[in-house]
Design a protein around this motif. Structure first.
Motif, PDB file in Angstrom:
ATOM      1  N   PHE A 146      -2.572   3.526  -5.405  1.00 29.87           N
ATOM      2  CA  PHE A 146      -1.603   4.611  -5.486  1.00 29.87           C
ATOM      3  C   PHE A 146      -2.051   5.628  -6.532  1.00 29.87           C
ATOM      4  N   PHE A 147      -2.160   6.865  -6.118  1.00 24.93           N
ATOM      5  CA  PHE A 147      -2.483   7.959  -7.024  1.00 24.93           C
ATOM      6  C   PHE A 147      -1.180   8.735  -7.249  1.00 24.93           C
ATOM      7  N   VAL A 148      -0.579   8.527  -8.412  1.00 22.96           N
ATOM      8  CA  VAL A 148       0.768   9.046  -8.664  1.00 22.96           C
ATOM      9  C   VAL A 148       0.694  10.336  -9.479  1.00 22.96           C
ATOM     10  N   PRO A 149       1.266  11.421  -8.969  1.00 20.32           N
ATOM     11  CA  PRO A 149       1.300  12.669  -9.751  1.00 20.32           C
ATOM     12  C   PRO A 149       2.100  12.467 -11.039  1.00 20.32           C
ATOM     13  N   GLU A 150       1.744  13.216 -12.061  1.00 25.19           N
ATOM     14  CA  GLU A 150       2.394  13.075 -13.362  1.00 25.19           C
ATOM     15  C   GLU A 150       3.905  13.252 -13.252  1.00 25.19           C
ATOM     16  N   ARG A 151       4.351  14.131 -12.391  1.00 20.44           N
ATOM     17  CA  ARG A 151       5.784  14.397 -12.223  1.00 20.44           C
ATOM     18  C   ARG A 151       6.547  13.150 -11.793  1.00 20.44           C
ATOM     19  N   ARG A 152       5.859  12.207 -11.157  1.00 18.23           N
ATOM     20  CA  ARG A 152       6.548  11.026 -10.634  1.00 18.23           C
ATOM     21  C   ARG A 152       6.104   9.741 -11.322  1.00 18.23           C
ATOM     22  N   ASP A 153       5.471   9.880 -12.462  1.00 14.68           N
ATOM     23  CA  ASP A 153       5.059   8.741 -13.288  1.00 14.68           C
ATOM     24  C   ASP A 153       6.063   8.641 -14.437  1.00 14.68           C
ATOM     25  N   THR A 154       6.906   7.593 -14.425  1.00 14.69           N
ATOM     26  CA  THR A 154       8.037   7.530 -15.341  1.00 14.69           C
ATOM     27  C   THR A 154       8.103   6.191 -16.082  1.00 14.69           C
ATOM     28  N   TYR A 155       9.013   6.134 -17.042  1.00 14.05           N
ATOM     29  CA  TYR A 155       9.299   4.900 -17.777  1.00 14.05           C
ATOM     30  C   TYR A 155      10.694   4.399 -17.412  1.00 14.05           C
ATOM     31  N   PHE A 156      10.974   3.185 -17.825  1.00 14.42           N
ATOM     32  CA  PHE A 156      12.220   2.509 -17.465  1.00 14.42           C
ATOM     33  C   PHE A 156      13.471   3.238 -17.933  1.00 14.42           C
ATOM     34  N   ASP A 157      13.368   4.084 -18.967  1.00 13.91           N
ATOM     35  CA  ASP A 157      14.547   4.737 -19.525  1.00 13.91           C
ATOM     36  C   ASP A 157      14.729   6.171 -19.029  1.00 13.91           C
ATOM     37  N   SER A 158      14.060   6.505 -17.931  1.00 11.02           N
ATOM     38  CA  SER A 158      14.172   7.847 -17.370  1.00 11.02           C
ATOM     39  C   SER A 158      15.527   8.051 -16.688  1.00 11.02           C
ATOM     40  N   ASP A 159      16.084   9.265 -16.816  1.00 10.82           N
ATOM     41  CA  ASP A 159      17.318   9.602 -16.097  1.00 10.82           C
ATOM     42  C   ASP A 159      17.136   9.451 -14.592  1.00 10.82           C
ATOM     43  N   ARG A 160      15.985   9.869 -14.092  1.00  8.50           N
ATOM     44  CA  ARG A 160      15.755   9.795 -12.646  1.00  8.50           C
ATOM     45  C   ARG A 160      15.687   8.352 -12.160  1.00  8.50           C
ATOM     46  N   VAL A 161      15.120   7.473 -12.954  1.00  9.71           N
ATOM     47  CA  VAL A 161      15.098   6.054 -12.606  1.00  9.71           C
ATOM     48  C   VAL A 161      16.519   5.510 -12.549  1.00  9.71           C
ATOM     49  N   SER A 162      17.333   5.914 -13.495  1.00  6.07           N
ATOM     50  CA  SER A 162      18.727   5.475 -13.511  1.00  6.07           C
ATOM     51  C   SER A 162      19.467   5.946 -12.266  1.00  6.07           C
ATOM     52  N   LEU A 163      19.215   7.160 -11.838  1.00  5.64           N
ATOM     53  CA  LEU A 163      19.852   7.676 -10.628  1.00  5.64           C
ATOM     54  C   LEU A 163      19.490   6.842  -9.406  1.00  5.64           C
ATOM     55  N   LEU A 164      18.194   6.579  -9.226  1.00  8.46           N
ATOM     56  CA  LEU A 164      17.762   5.829  -8.050  1.00  8.46           C
ATOM     57  C   LEU A 164      18.245   4.382  -8.102  1.00  8.46           C
ATOM     58  N   ALA A 165      18.223   3.776  -9.293  1.00 11.17           N
ATOM     59  CA  ALA A 165      18.677   2.392  -9.418  1.00 11.17           C
ATOM     60  C   ALA A 165      20.159   2.269  -9.111  1.00 11.17           C
ATOM     61  N   ASN A 166      20.940   3.243  -9.555  1.00 12.10           N
ATOM     62  CA  ASN A 166      22.386   3.167  -9.352  1.00 12.10           C
ATOM     63  C   ASN A 166      22.821   3.519  -7.937  1.00 12.10           C
ATOM     64  N   MET A 167      21.911   4.034  -7.117  1.00 13.22           N
ATOM     65  CA  MET A 167      22.213   4.196  -5.699  1.00 13.22           C
ATOM     66  C   MET A 167      22.538   2.850  -5.062  1.00 13.22           C
ATOM     67  N   SER A 168      22.008   1.776  -5.633  1.00 12.98           N
ATOM     68  CA  SER A 168      22.212   0.443  -5.061  1.00 12.98           C
ATOM     69  C   SER A 168      23.674   0.004  -5.097  1.00 12.98           C
ATOM     70  N   TRP A 169      24.495   0.604  -5.963  1.00 13.13           N
ATOM     71  CA  TRP A 169      25.898   0.224  -6.089  1.00 13.13           C
ATOM     72  C   TRP A 169      26.796   0.959  -5.096  1.00 13.13           C
ATOM     73  N   LEU A 170      26.277   1.981  -4.420  1.00 17.56           N
ATOM     74  CA  LEU A 170      27.071   2.761  -3.479  1.00 17.56           C
ATOM     75  C   LEU A 170      27.040   2.140  -2.096  1.00 17.56           C
ATOM     76  N   ASN A 171      28.141   2.241  -1.378  1.00 20.53           N
ATOM     77  CA  ASN A 171      28.149   1.679  -0.020  1.00 20.53           C
ATOM     78  C   ASN A 171      27.366   2.565   0.942  1.00 20.53           C
ATOM     79  N   ALA A 172      27.122   2.064   2.129  1.00 23.14           N
ATOM     80  CA  ALA A 172      26.247   2.741   3.091  1.00 23.14           C
ATOM     81  C   ALA A 172      26.795   4.110   3.481  1.00 23.14           C
ATOM     82  N   GLU A 173      28.111   4.231   3.650  1.00 25.39           N
ATOM     83  CA  GLU A 173      28.706   5.501   4.052  1.00 25.39           C
ATOM     84  C   GLU A 173      28.533   6.545   2.956  1.00 25.39           C
ATOM     85  N   CYS A 174      28.673   6.104   1.719  1.00 25.79           N
ATOM     86  CA  CYS A 174      28.513   7.015   0.585  1.00 25.79           C
ATOM     87  C   CYS A 174      27.071   7.518   0.493  1.00 25.79           C
ATOM     88  N   LYS A 175      26.123   6.597   0.646  1.00 22.01           N
ATOM     89  CA  LYS A 175      24.711   6.990   0.588  1.00 22.01           C
ATOM     90  C   LYS A 175      24.354   7.923   1.737  1.00 22.01           C
TER      91      LYS A 175
END
Length: 301
Positions: A136-165
């Motif tokens: 995988f060749f990952v652009p800098e824009r998408r190379d993140t750490y565990f405490d990133s806001d964007r990581v938190s957004l994607l991880a918390n999608m898991s708590w939403l139901n299918a209709e919401c997503k």
């Protein structure tokens, strides 16, 4: 034997693999991460999105159930991403894709024996199947750490139901202000604010949900440390190649694939063991070591 196009690069030994790996470049950059799969044709998807499992619509129930049944196991996890990492560690399907920053670790997984019975009905019984290593060749824009806001957004999608997503994906091309008026987006914002009270933007940019991110996690357990582990976290699976190709190359991950022929797997595993890459080093937990020892002494008896 299952084979790919003659243009596919084939790996026949560890020496062959290392010589090629040292030359892997894309736009002058070396790979960011690697993934090994024992069957070449398996899609590169987080397990929760695999169509054969058919459980992606139940994701919000799955994460709640395991958190309810085993609360003590998640006591030290401060974020949804950390909880997903632990769930993945215990074998639960999540929106995380395991990758490694060590190409030899990826080669070890790709050289695992795989038979036709494991991959479906369209292969000859008893046939051994080819594996693959992906770089995988990952652009800098998408190379993140565990405490990133964007990581938190994607991880918390898991708590939403299918209709919401689904409603969020339907409006993913909206302007930021319009997007944030959706009650479904407000639910996601609420989930993120539970772990990040000072969520800095005060609103969610839909562009931050569109594409997977490469995440460098805390080295908080023995297996991640031993396997040089990292993750790719997904918001959703793109429904078509055409959608993926519309993404700007500057922010899209480039992936190269290398075939591990079935007839060379055993030799490659032996060579890796001589270099210290084997089950004992990659799975350092005591229960994993016990299983390896049982298998080894059973073969010796």
């Amino acid at each position: 034997m299952a084979r790919k196009s003659s243009k596919t690069t084939k790996i026949t030994s560890v020496t062959d693999f290392i010589s090629k790996a040292l030359q892997w470049k894309h736009n002058g950059r070396a790979p960011t991460a690697f993934r090994g799969q024992k069957f070449y044709n398996w899609p590169t998807l987080p397990k929760i999105f695999r169509p054969d499992l058919g459980i992606s619509e139940q994701e919000h129930k799955i994460v709640r159930e395991i958190s309810t049944l085993h609360p003590d196991d998640f006591t030290n996890d401060a974020t949804s991403f950390e909880r997903l990492v632990r769930m993945q560690h215990y074998g639960l399907p999540t929106r995380l894709l395991d990758v490694t920053q060590n190409p030899l670790v990826a080669l070890w997984f790709a050289s695992e024996e795989c038979t036709a019975e494991e991959v479906g009905p369209n292969s000859d019984e008893g046939e051994s199947m080819d594996g693959k290593v992906q770089a995988f060749f990952v652009p800098e824009r998408r190379d993140t750490y565990f405490d990133s806001d964007r990581v938190s957004l994607l991880a918390n999608m898991s708590w939403l139901n299918a209709e919401c997503k689904e409603k969020i994906w339907k409006h993913i091309e909206d302007e930021i202000d319009e997007f944030n008026k959706l009650p479904e987006v407000d639910k996601l914002f609420y989930q993120v604010s539970l772990e990040r009270p000072s969520f800095r933007s005060g609103r969610i940019d839909p562009n931050d949900l569109k594409l997977p991110l490469f995440v460098r996690p805390k080295l908080s357990n023995k297996r991640i440390l031993a396997q040089f582990g990292a993750f790719v976290i997904y918001g959703r699976e793109w429904s078509s190649r055409k959608q993926r190709e519309k993404v700007d190359e500057k922010i899209n991950m480039h992936v190269r694939r290398y075939l591990i022929p079935a007839e060379h797997k055993e030799k490659i595993r032996g060579e890796l063991a001589r270099l210290g890459v084997h089950a004992n080093t990659l799975f350092p937990e005591i229960e994993s070591t016990a299983n390896v020892l049982i298998k080894r002494f059973k073969m010796d008896s």
